[in-house]
Motif scaffolding. Structure first.
Motif, mmCIF file in Angstrom:
data_model
loop_
_atom_site.group_PDB
_atom_site.id
_atom_site.type_symbol
_atom_site.label_atom_id
_atom_site.label_comp_id
_atom_site.label_asym_id
_atom_site.label_seq_id
_atom_site.Cartn_x
_atom_site.Cartn_y
_atom_site.Cartn_z
ATOM 1 N N UNK A 1 36.760 43.283 44.745
ATOM 2 C CA UNK A 1 36.840 43.171 46.257
ATOM 3 C C UNK A 1 38.318 42.227 47.524
ATOM 4 N N UNK A 2 38.889 42.055 46.069
ATOM 5 C CA UNK A 2 40.387 41.549 46.374
ATOM 6 C C UNK A 2 41.564 42.740 46.020
ATOM 7 N N UNK A 3 42.292 42.004 47.182
ATOM 8 C CA UNK A 3 44.457 42.200 46.856
ATOM 9 C C UNK A 3 44.566 41.957 45.967
ATOM 10 N N UNK A 4 45.416 42.613 44.866
ATOM 11 C CA UNK A 4 45.696 41.857 43.412
ATOM 12 C C UNK A 4 47.722 41.584 44.153
ATOM 13 N N UNK A 5 48.216 40.673 44.281
ATOM 14 C CA UNK A 5 50.204 40.515 44.447
ATOM 15 C C UNK A 5 50.758 40.145 43.301
ATOM 16 N N UNK A 6 51.736 40.507 42.879
ATOM 17 C CA UNK A 6 52.610 39.837 41.505
ATOM 18 C C UNK A 6 53.312 38.781 42.601
ATOM 19 N N UNK B 1 60.088 31.473 46.749
ATOM 20 C CA UNK B 1 58.794 32.378 45.985
ATOM 21 C C UNK B 1 58.993 33.223 46.786
ATOM 22 N N UNK B 2 58.746 35.228 45.444
ATOM 23 C CA UNK B 2 59.087 36.206 46.814
ATOM 24 C C UNK B 2 58.082 37.015 46.191
ATOM 25 N N UNK B 3 57.831 37.483 46.990
ATOM 26 C CA UNK B 3 56.890 39.401 47.043
ATOM 27 C C UNK B 3 57.517 40.876 45.634
ATOM 28 N N UNK B 4 56.662 40.114 43.976
ATOM 29 C CA UNK B 4 57.219 41.314 43.926
ATOM 30 C C UNK B 4 56.612 42.932 44.338
ATOM 31 N N UNK C 1 42.424 49.887 43.415
ATOM 32 C CA UNK C 1 43.856 50.586 42.630
ATOM 33 C C UNK C 1 44.910 51.740 43.334
ATOM 34 N N UNK C 2 43.946 52.255 44.287
ATOM 35 C CA UNK C 2 44.918 53.886 44.675
ATOM 36 C C UNK C 2 46.178 53.052 46.003
ATOM 37 N N UNK C 3 46.377 52.366 46.483
ATOM 38 C CA UNK C 3 47.799 51.869 47.340
ATOM 39 C C UNK C 3 48.467 50.668 46.124
ATOM 40 N N UNK C 4 50.220 51.393 46.300
ATOM 41 C CA UNK C 4 50.478 50.375 45.188
ATOM 42 C C UNK C 4 51.673 50.191 46.291
ATOM 43 N N UNK C 5 52.411 48.795 46.630
ATOM 44 C CA UNK C 5 53.633 48.333 47.223
ATOM 45 C C UNK C 5 54.278 47.692 46.278
ATOM 46 N N UNK C 6 55.461 48.497 46.690
ATOM 47 C CA UNK C 6 56.609 46.666 45.342
ATOM 48 C C UNK C 6 58.085 46.783 46.085
ATOM 49 N N UNK C 7 58.670 45.265 45.698
ATOM 50 C CA UNK C 7 59.705 45.019 46.777
ATOM 51 C C UNK C 7 60.644 46.132 46.536
ATOM 52 N N UNK D 1 61.144 51.394 40.914
ATOM 53 C CA UNK D 1 61.073 52.034 40.014
ATOM 54 C C UNK D 1 61.424 51.474 38.906
ATOM 55 N N UNK D 2 61.238 50.191 38.425
ATOM 56 C CA UNK D 2 61.574 49.484 37.555
ATOM 57 C C UNK D 2 60.213 49.042 36.764
ATOM 58 N N UNK D 3 59.590 48.531 37.785
ATOM 59 C CA UNK D 3 57.995 47.214 38.042
ATOM 60 C C UNK D 3 56.820 48.683 37.906
#
Length: 124
Positions: free
Chosen positions: A31-36, A45-48, A55-61, A66-68
């Motif tokens: 039920x939780x969105x998970x972030x790094x 502290x910065x978003x990664x 798991x159907x949607x992902x976002x990246x800094x 392209x690397x993570x």
């Protein structure tokens, strides 16, 4: 209450790879969105990366795109961060966190639960 425990950090040479894991205690993990997030010495502290409930949607800094890769296994209550082509500027303490609202995925202030962090050091 959700307890998060990160693992997998360490020392790696530039260009190398690491996989971080974050194990959650809650049966409601899905039920939780998970972030790094990460925090380097003397910096905020910065978003990664973040991943939606299924798991159907992902976002990246932009700095890691392209690397993570972030992915999750809800059956194991675990979220991962695969880090490739590591650079010295990736050196930081990496934290996983949980939030219920997807719209706030990049805002560290919105996250309800945090792990203790794991150190990643990339040597040049």
């Amino acid at each position: 209450q959700v307890q998060l425990v990160e693992s997998g950090g360490g020392l790696v040479q530039a260009g190398g790879s690491l996989r971080l894991s974050c194990a959650a205690s809650a049966r409601t993990f899905s039920r939780y969105v998970m972030g790094w997030f990460r925090q380097a010495p003397g910096k905020e502290r910065e978003f990664v990366a973040a991943i939606s409930w299924s798991g159907g949607r992902t976002y990246y800094a932009d700095s890691v795109k392209g690397r993570f890769t972030i992915f999750r296994d809800n059956a194991k209550n675990t979220v991962y961060l695969q880090m490739n082509s590591l650079k010295p500027e990736d050196t930081a303490v990496y934290y996983c966190a949980a939030v219920s609202d997807w719209s706030l995925y990049s805002d560290s202030r919105a996250y309800d639960y945090w792990g203790q962090g794991t150190q990643v050091t990339v040597s040049s």
